[in-house]
Design an enzyme around this catalytic site. Structure first.
Site, short mmCIF file in Angstrom:
data_model
loop_
_atom_site.label_atom_id
_atom_site.label_comp_id
_atom_site.label_asym_id
_atom_site.label_seq_id
_atom_site.Cartn_x
_atom_site.Cartn_y
_atom_site.Cartn_z
N ASN A 10 41.40 45.39 45.09
CA ASN A 10 41.50 44.15 44.14
C ASN A 10 42.26 44.65 42.97
OD1 ASN A 10 40.90 42.60 41.81
ND2 ASN A 10 38.81 43.16 41.40
N TRP A 11 43.65 44.14 42.75
CA TRP A 11 44.79 44.64 41.92
C TRP A 11 44.29 44.44 40.56
CZ3 TRP A 11 49.92 43.69 45.04
CH2 TRP A 11 49.94 44.01 46.22
N LYS A 12 43.36 43.43 40.29
CA LYS A 12 43.02 43.22 38.99
C LYS A 12 44.41 42.59 38.27
CE LYS A 12 39.07 45.85 39.09
NZ LYS A 12 38.00 46.83 38.27
N HIS A 95 32.96 38.50 39.99
CA HIS A 95 33.34 39.96 39.76
C HIS A 95 32.95 40.13 38.38
CE1 HIS A 95 35.25 43.78 38.51
NE2 HIS A 95 35.46 43.67 39.95
N GLU A 97 33.88 41.47 35.70
CA GLU A 97 34.85 41.14 34.69
C GLU A 97 35.04 39.86 34.34
OE1 GLU A 97 38.07 43.58 36.58
OE2 GLU A 97 36.93 45.50 36.14
N GLU A 167 28.99 46.17 43.36
CA GLU A 167 29.64 47.06 42.31
C GLU A 167 28.97 47.22 41.03
OE1 GLU A 167 34.21 46.43 42.96
OE2 GLU A 167 33.61 44.78 41.52
N GLY A 173 35.92 51.49 37.10
CA GLY A 173 37.04 52.04 36.09
C GLY A 173 36.52 53.23 35.49
N SER A 213 35.00 52.78 41.31
CA SER A 213 35.79 54.04 41.38
C SER A 213 36.04 54.83 42.71
CB SER A 213 34.89 55.25 40.35
OG SER A 213 34.93 54.59 39.09
N GLY A 234 39.48 49.19 42.99
CA GLY A 234 40.45 48.56 42.17
C GLY A 234 41.45 49.50 41.71
N GLY A 235 41.34 50.67 40.81
CA GLY A 235 42.51 51.37 40.60
C GLY A 235 43.22 52.23 41.69
P1 13P Z 1 37.50 50.73 40.35
O1 13P Z 1 37.76 51.03 41.79
O2 13P Z 1 39.01 50.90 39.40
O3 13P Z 1 36.67 51.34 39.54
O4 13P Z 1 37.31 49.17 40.20
C1 13P Z 1 36.46 48.51 41.08
C2 13P Z 1 36.32 47.13 41.23
O5 13P Z 1 35.83 46.37 39.95
C3 13P Z 1 36.79 46.45 42.30
O6 13P Z 1 36.47 44.92 42.15
#
Ligand code: 13P
Length: 249
Positions: A10-12, A95, A97, A167, A173, A213, A234-235
């Site tokens: 997920n590149w956000k 998600h 977020e 998640e 994050g 993470s 994510g990251g």
């Molecule tokens: P991180 O891997 O950056 O913690 O993000 C997880 C995430 O929200 C994937 O959708």
């Protein structure tokens, strides 16, 4: 029970279209040998370029969001048909977020899940508790509620198309990965919840990912757990080297 194993990125809100081209080109090369399914979910404006480069490879492409109405006066929104027309196969729904910053409720998420299924997009349905909820010992109840409402009206047949991502919000994050046991016990409980709603076979066929993470060092241990069928990353999905290690884990 053979379940689809999936490494999803997920590149956000990261990567301009120019940067996205570089990242997907590297990823396609590095993930060539992956035995599992590989998915990337870039921002909307990156989708055409990413789809073009990923075409004919083992890297699948998803969106991070869409709106559940078919068309009309919804300024700024994008429909399922628009994503399908581009060649998008998956869409992340619910998600944390989006729940937090864009006020998405379980009811909105349910509308998105049913619309995605109707239009032939594969939902990656996210759920997860906050730190407060974990400390209050309501994790399982909270997640079961999220799952039950999100899946309202979803048939058993359609359920087999859905991917679920657990998640925990406190792990997103933060660099604070859930332990393999913590992640696995919630994924197992989600599977029990699916068995209660549908049946054991449907539950056993459902791909359940862990996200929060995930990095190149912890992925293999997490993915080896009995009820974790891959990750939503994510990251670490923004670095081709790291994501390819995760995709191959
Ligand atoms: P991180 O891997 O950056 O913690 O993000 C997880 C995430 O929200 C994937 O959708």
């Amino acid at each position: 029970m053979a379940r689809k194993i999936l490494a999803a990125g997920n590149w956000k809100m990261n990567m301009t279209p120019t940067e996205a081209k570089t990242l997907i080109t590297e990823l396609v090369e590095k993930c060539k040998g992956a035995k599992n399914d590989v998915l990337v979910c870039p921002p909307l404006v990156d989708l055409p370029a990413v789809l073009e480069i990923a075409k004919g490879t083992n890297v699948k492409v998803g969106a991070q969001n869409f709106y559940y109405m078919d068309k009309g006066a919804y300024t700024g929104e994008v429909s399922a048909d628009m994503l399908k027309d581009l060649g998008v196969e998956y869409v992340i729904i619910g998600h944390s977020e989006r729940r937090e910053y864009f006020s998405e409720t379980d009811e909105i998420i349910n509308k998105k899940v049913t619309k995605a299924l109707e239009k032939g997009l594969i939902p990656v349905l996210c759920c997860g508790e906050s730190l407060q909820q974990r400390e209050d010992n309501v994790t399982f109840d909270f997640i079961r509620t999220q799952i039950k409402i999100a899946l309202r009206g979803v048939s058993k047949e359609d359920m087999t198309k859905i991917v679920i991502a657990y998640e925990p919000i406190w792990a997103i994050g933060t660099g604070k990965v859930a332990t393999s046991e913590q992640a696995n016990e919630v994924c197992a409980d989600i599977r029990n919840c699916l068995a209660a709603i549908y049946d054991q076979e449907t539950a056993d066929r459902t791909t359940i990912l862990y996200g929060g993470s995930v990095n190149k060092d912890c992925a293999a241990e997490l993915f080896a757990m009995s009820d974790i069928d891959g990750g939503l990353v994510g990251g670490a999905s923004l670095k081709s080297e790291d994501f390819s290690i995760i995709a191959n884990a």
